[in-house]
Every structure is written in C-alpha cells, then in structure tokens.
Design a protein around this motif. Structure first.
Motif, PDB file in Angstrom:
ATOM      1  N   ALA A   5       0.789  -1.092  -0.107  1.00  0.00           N
ATOM      2  CA  ALA A   5       0.120  -0.086   0.131  1.00  0.00           C
ATOM      3  C   ALA A   5       0.897   1.316  -0.068  1.00  0.00           C
ATOM      4  O   ALA A   5       1.537   1.463   0.834  1.00  0.00           O
ATOM      5  N   ALA A   6       0.813   1.974  -0.986  1.00  0.00           N
ATOM      6  CA  ALA A   6       1.448   3.361  -1.075  1.00  0.00           C
ATOM      7  C   ALA A   6       0.648   4.178  -2.007  1.00  0.00           C
ATOM      8  O   ALA A   6       0.023   3.944  -2.917  1.00  0.00           O
ATOM      9  N   ASP A   7       0.400   5.432  -1.773  1.00  0.00           N
ATOM     10  CA  ASP A   7      -0.054   6.463  -2.455  1.00  0.00           C
ATOM     11  C   ASP A   7       1.000   6.710  -3.467  1.00  0.00           C
ATOM     12  O   ASP A   7       0.690   7.066  -4.794  1.00  0.00           O
ATOM     13  N   VAL A   8       2.229   7.389  -3.189  1.00  0.00           N
ATOM     14  CA  VAL A   8       3.236   7.909  -3.949  1.00  0.00           C
ATOM     15  C   VAL A   8       4.550   7.086  -3.660  1.00  0.00           C
ATOM     16  O   VAL A   8       4.867   7.051  -2.475  1.00  0.00           O
ATOM     17  N   ALA A  27       2.577  -2.725  -6.127  1.00  0.00           N
ATOM     18  CA  ALA A  27       1.796  -1.576  -5.580  1.00  0.00           C
ATOM     19  C   ALA A  27       0.962  -0.900  -6.581  1.00  0.00           C
ATOM     20  O   ALA A  27       1.414   0.142  -7.120  1.00  0.00           O
ATOM     21  N   ASP A  29      -1.635   0.458  -7.697  1.00  0.00           N
ATOM     22  CA  ASP A  29      -2.269   1.793  -7.403  1.00  0.00           C
ATOM     23  C   ASP A  29      -1.368   3.037  -6.867  1.00  0.00           C
ATOM     24  O   ASP A  29      -1.856   4.034  -6.903  1.00  0.00           O
ATOM     25  N   ALA A  30      -0.123   2.766  -6.465  1.00  0.00           N
ATOM     26  CA  ALA A  30       0.624   3.955  -6.361  1.00  0.00           C
ATOM     27  C   ALA A  30       0.928   4.769  -7.597  1.00  0.00           C
ATOM     28  O   ALA A  30       1.285   4.116  -8.558  1.00  0.00           O
ATOM     29  N   ARG A  31       1.203   6.086  -7.306  1.00  0.00           N
ATOM     30  CA  ARG A  31       1.654   6.897  -8.293  1.00  0.00           C
ATOM     31  C   ARG A  31       3.150   6.910  -8.307  1.00  0.00           C
ATOM     32  O   ARG A  31       3.719   7.061  -7.153  1.00  0.00           O
ATOM     33  N   ASP A  53       4.548   7.547 -13.441  1.00  0.00           N
ATOM     34  CA  ASP A  53       3.570   8.485 -13.687  1.00  0.00           C
ATOM     35  C   ASP A  53       3.961   9.967 -14.147  1.00  0.00           C
ATOM     36  O   ASP A  53       3.167  10.713 -14.782  1.00  0.00           O
ATOM     37  N   ILE A  69       4.758  16.311  -6.240  1.00  0.00           N
ATOM     38  CA  ILE A  69       3.954  15.000  -5.505  1.00  0.00           C
ATOM     39  C   ILE A  69       2.421  15.405  -5.609  1.00  0.00           C
ATOM     40  O   ILE A  69       1.676  14.574  -6.182  1.00  0.00           O
ATOM     41  N   MET A  73      -0.429  13.186  -7.795  1.00  0.00           N
ATOM     42  CA  MET A  73      -1.802  13.006  -7.329  1.00  0.00           C
ATOM     43  C   MET A  73      -2.884  13.485  -7.833  1.00  0.00           C
ATOM     44  O   MET A  73      -4.026  12.926  -7.762  1.00  0.00           O
ATOM     45  N   ASP A  74      -2.631  14.740  -8.548  1.00  0.00           N
ATOM     46  CA  ASP A  74      -3.947  15.368  -9.460  1.00  0.00           C
ATOM     47  C   ASP A  74      -3.934  14.743 -10.711  1.00  0.00           C
ATOM     48  O   ASP A  74      -4.661  15.180 -11.417  1.00  0.00           O
TER      49      ASP A  74
END
Length: 85
Positions: A5-8, A27, A29-31, A53, A69, A73-74
């Motif tokens: 699990a990681a966002d970025v 991961a 879903d990570a960006r 990305d 970052i 995310m956007d």
C-alpha cells in the motif's frame, strides 16, 4: 502475490531506475514520481516507458518536491514534467 500500500513512490533514476516495473507490480495503485539527470534523456524516457506517472529532472524535483507530488496525485500524465526543464 504480494501487494504493498503506497500513494506515491519517488524513484531516483540514477540509483533505482530498474525498480519501476516491480513497483507497478507490487503497488499497482501507487503513483510513481521519477527524477533524473537532465542530460540522461534516454533514462527519463525509459522511466515513462516503464510506468512512471511523472518524470522530471533532478533540479525540478528538488526545487519544489511538494508540487511534483501534488501534480502526480492530481493525475499528471507520464512525462508531463517536461524533462528539458
């Protein structure tokens, strides 16, 4: 299958370019924000091809990392960091 699990995830292409495909696998879903030397255009292009990305130059990343970052995310598109800046 292992998942993380990681966002970025931020990748320094000079040290860890080869991990981008693995990050996308564990991961999904990570960006991924990747940065590298402005003279290594092949490396910057390869990072986009590998699934990063957002790919930017080292100087741009360190000038304003928060914006890089936020951009990814956007929904920044691959290579939209304009590697020539």
């Amino acid at each position: 299958s292992r998942s993380a699990a990681a966002d970025v995830v931020i990748v320094d292409l000079a040290r860890h370019a080869a991990v981008i495909p693995e990050i996308t696998r564990v991961a999904p879903d990570a960006r991924i924000v990747a940065f590298g030397s402005h003279v290594d255009t092949d490396g910057l292009d390869a990072a986009v091809a590998a699934g990063a990305d957002l790919v930017v130059t080292r100087s741009r990343m360190f000038r304003d990392p928060t914006s890089m970052i936020a951009a990814v995310m956007d929904g920044a598109s691959p290579g939209s960091g304009d590697p020539k800046t």
